[in-house]
Motif scaffolding. Structure first.
Motif, PDB file in Angstrom:
ATOM      1  N   GLN A  17       0.799  -1.227   0.000  1.00 37.38           N
ATOM      2  CA  GLN A  17       0.000   0.000   0.000  1.00 37.38           C
ATOM      3  C   GLN A  17       0.828   1.273   0.000  1.00 37.38           C
ATOM      4  N   CYS A  18       0.260   2.298  -0.664  1.00 37.34           N
ATOM      5  CA  CYS A  18       0.799   3.649  -0.564  1.00 37.34           C
ATOM      6  C   CYS A  18       0.492   4.164   0.843  1.00 37.34           C
ATOM      7  N   TRP A  19       1.504   4.705   1.538  1.00 36.38           N
ATOM      8  CA  TRP A  19       1.284   5.191   2.906  1.00 36.38           C
ATOM      9  C   TRP A  19       0.308   6.366   2.933  1.00 36.38           C
ATOM     10  N   PHE A  20       0.287   7.126   1.848  1.00 38.60           N
ATOM     11  CA  PHE A  20      -0.560   8.319   1.815  1.00 38.60           C
ATOM     12  C   PHE A  20      -2.019   7.979   1.533  1.00 38.60           C
ATOM     13  N   CYS A  21      -2.289   7.109   0.544  1.00 34.61           N
ATOM     14  CA  CYS A  21      -3.677   6.961   0.066  1.00 34.61           C
ATOM     15  C   CYS A  21      -4.181   5.520   0.036  1.00 34.61           C
ATOM     16  N   ALA A  22      -3.359   4.540   0.407  1.00 37.22           N
ATOM     17  CA  ALA A  22      -3.751   3.130   0.477  1.00 37.22           C
ATOM     18  C   ALA A  22      -4.022   2.466  -0.882  1.00 37.22           C
ATOM     19  N   ALA A  46       4.909   4.430  -1.697  1.00 34.80           N
ATOM     20  CA  ALA A  46       3.906   5.391  -2.166  1.00 34.80           C
ATOM     21  C   ALA A  46       3.478   5.035  -3.582  1.00 34.80           C
ATOM     22  N   CYS A  47       2.305   5.502  -3.992  1.00 31.53           N
ATOM     23  CA  CYS A  47       1.924   5.394  -5.398  1.00 31.53           C
ATOM     24  C   CYS A  47       2.623   6.546  -6.119  1.00 31.53           C
ATOM     25  N   SER A  48       2.721   6.466  -7.438  1.00 29.28           N
ATOM     26  CA  SER A  48       3.510   7.489  -8.130  1.00 29.28           C
ATOM     27  C   SER A  48       2.862   8.864  -8.023  1.00 29.28           C
ATOM     28  N   GLU A  49       1.534   8.915  -7.976  1.00 26.68           N
ATOM     29  CA  GLU A  49       0.876  10.225  -7.877  1.00 26.68           C
ATOM     30  C   GLU A  49       1.165  10.885  -6.520  1.00 26.68           C
ATOM     31  N   CYS A  50       1.015  10.124  -5.429  1.00 25.97           N
ATOM     32  CA  CYS A  50       1.290  10.702  -4.099  1.00 25.97           C
ATOM     33  C   CYS A  50       2.769  11.064  -3.963  1.00 25.97           C
ATOM     34  N   ALA A  51       3.662  10.236  -4.516  1.00 25.79           N
ATOM     35  CA  ALA A  51       5.093  10.540  -4.432  1.00 25.79           C
ATOM     36  C   ALA A  51       5.381  11.875  -5.117  1.00 25.79           C
ATOM     37  N   GLY A 118     -11.884   7.010  -0.615  1.00 24.19           N
ATOM     38  CA  GLY A 118     -10.997   6.103   0.109  1.00 24.19           C
ATOM     39  C   GLY A 118      -9.579   6.643   0.189  1.00 24.19           C
ATOM     40  N   ARG A 119      -9.114   7.244  -0.900  1.00 21.22           N
ATOM     41  CA  ARG A 119      -7.739   7.754  -0.916  1.00 21.22           C
ATOM     42  C   ARG A 119      -7.590   8.931   0.046  1.00 21.22           C
ATOM     43  N   ILE A 120      -8.598   9.770   0.105  1.00 20.43           N
ATOM     44  CA  ILE A 120      -8.493  10.943   0.974  1.00 20.43           C
ATOM     45  C   ILE A 120      -8.650  10.551   2.441  1.00 20.43           C
TER      46      ILE A 120
HETATM   47 ZN   LIG Z   1      -0.995   7.287  -3.027  1.00 23.53          ZN
END
Ligand SMILES: [Zn+2]
Length: 212
Positions: A17-22, A46-51, A118-120
């Motif tokens: 999982q991305c730590w920011f948005c799961a 992280a996912c690439s968008e959150c990174a 969910g991401r937020i």
């Molecule tokens: Zn993310």
């Protein structure tokens, strides 16, 4: 990843999982601590968008950074999130949207809304680095000048709007001096409204010299 700061401890069931948005993580994000940062340098999945969003929202800690990433995600996906404000799932199901275009909307809109929501809402997990809890005592609430903000990023936006400050300059200064010196950072920005890019670079260099 030898050259990156240490990876935080990742619970086994959250290891993809991305730590920011799961969402699934396909990247990592490294936060390099300054002298004022309340935690050591670290790397997170992280996912690439959150990174990408995190890199431009360093602020004063990984937690302030996360709050700012959420604010950006909310802005990027405001149309998807609006679905849940304008419709309930039942209303959408009973909407009689039967033509091809509208039924496509009906099927995908609710899914997009749920993904964005969910991401937020995703909270990540408490940060533990080499077995040491580094999250103790952290509070997102930020108080300044008698005003209480839900996050440092909200305070930054408020002061940039009301005092017409340069947001990128304020964020860069805060990243070096830390949020305890918020008033110093705001004052420095107020003295440098309309500053050129070159002058901004010079100013940041001076602040860096002063605080490291
Ligand atoms: Zn993310």
């Amino acid at each position: 990843m030898n050259h990156l700061p240490p990876l935080i401890d990742i619970p086994f069931d959250l290891r993809h999982q991305c730590w920011f948005c799961a969402e699934p993580s396909n990247d990592v994000f490294s936060y390099y601590a300054k002298a004022s940062t309340p935690h050591p340098s670290l790397t997170l999945p992280a996912c690439s968008e959150c990174a990408r969003l995190a890199k431009k929202n360093l602020l004063t800690s990984i937690w302030d950074c996360r709050d700012a990433v959420k604010d950006d995600l909310m802005q990027i996906y405001h149309k998807d999130l609006a679905i849940g404000i304008n419709w309930t799932e039942e209303e959408l199901a009973e909407s009689g949207f039967d033509c091809r275009i509208l039924s496509g909307f009906k099927e995908s809109a609710w899914m997009m809304y749920n993904i964005a929501k969910g991401r937020i809402n995703a909270k990540g997990w408490p940060l533990v680095l080499n077995g040491i809890d580094i999250e103790q005592g952290y509070s997102a609430v930020f108080e300044f000048d008698g005003l209480q903000f839900n996050s440092l990023n909200k305070a930054i936006n408020h002061y940039c709007d009301t005092l017409a400050l340069n947001k990128s300059l304020l964020c860069e200064i805060l990243n070096i001096v830390g949020k305890d010196k918020f008033s110093y950072a705001v004052r420095l920005c107020r003295m440098n409204i309309g500053i050129t890019k070159e002058h901004q670079k010079l100013l940041i260099e001076h602040v860096q010299e002063e605080f490291t």
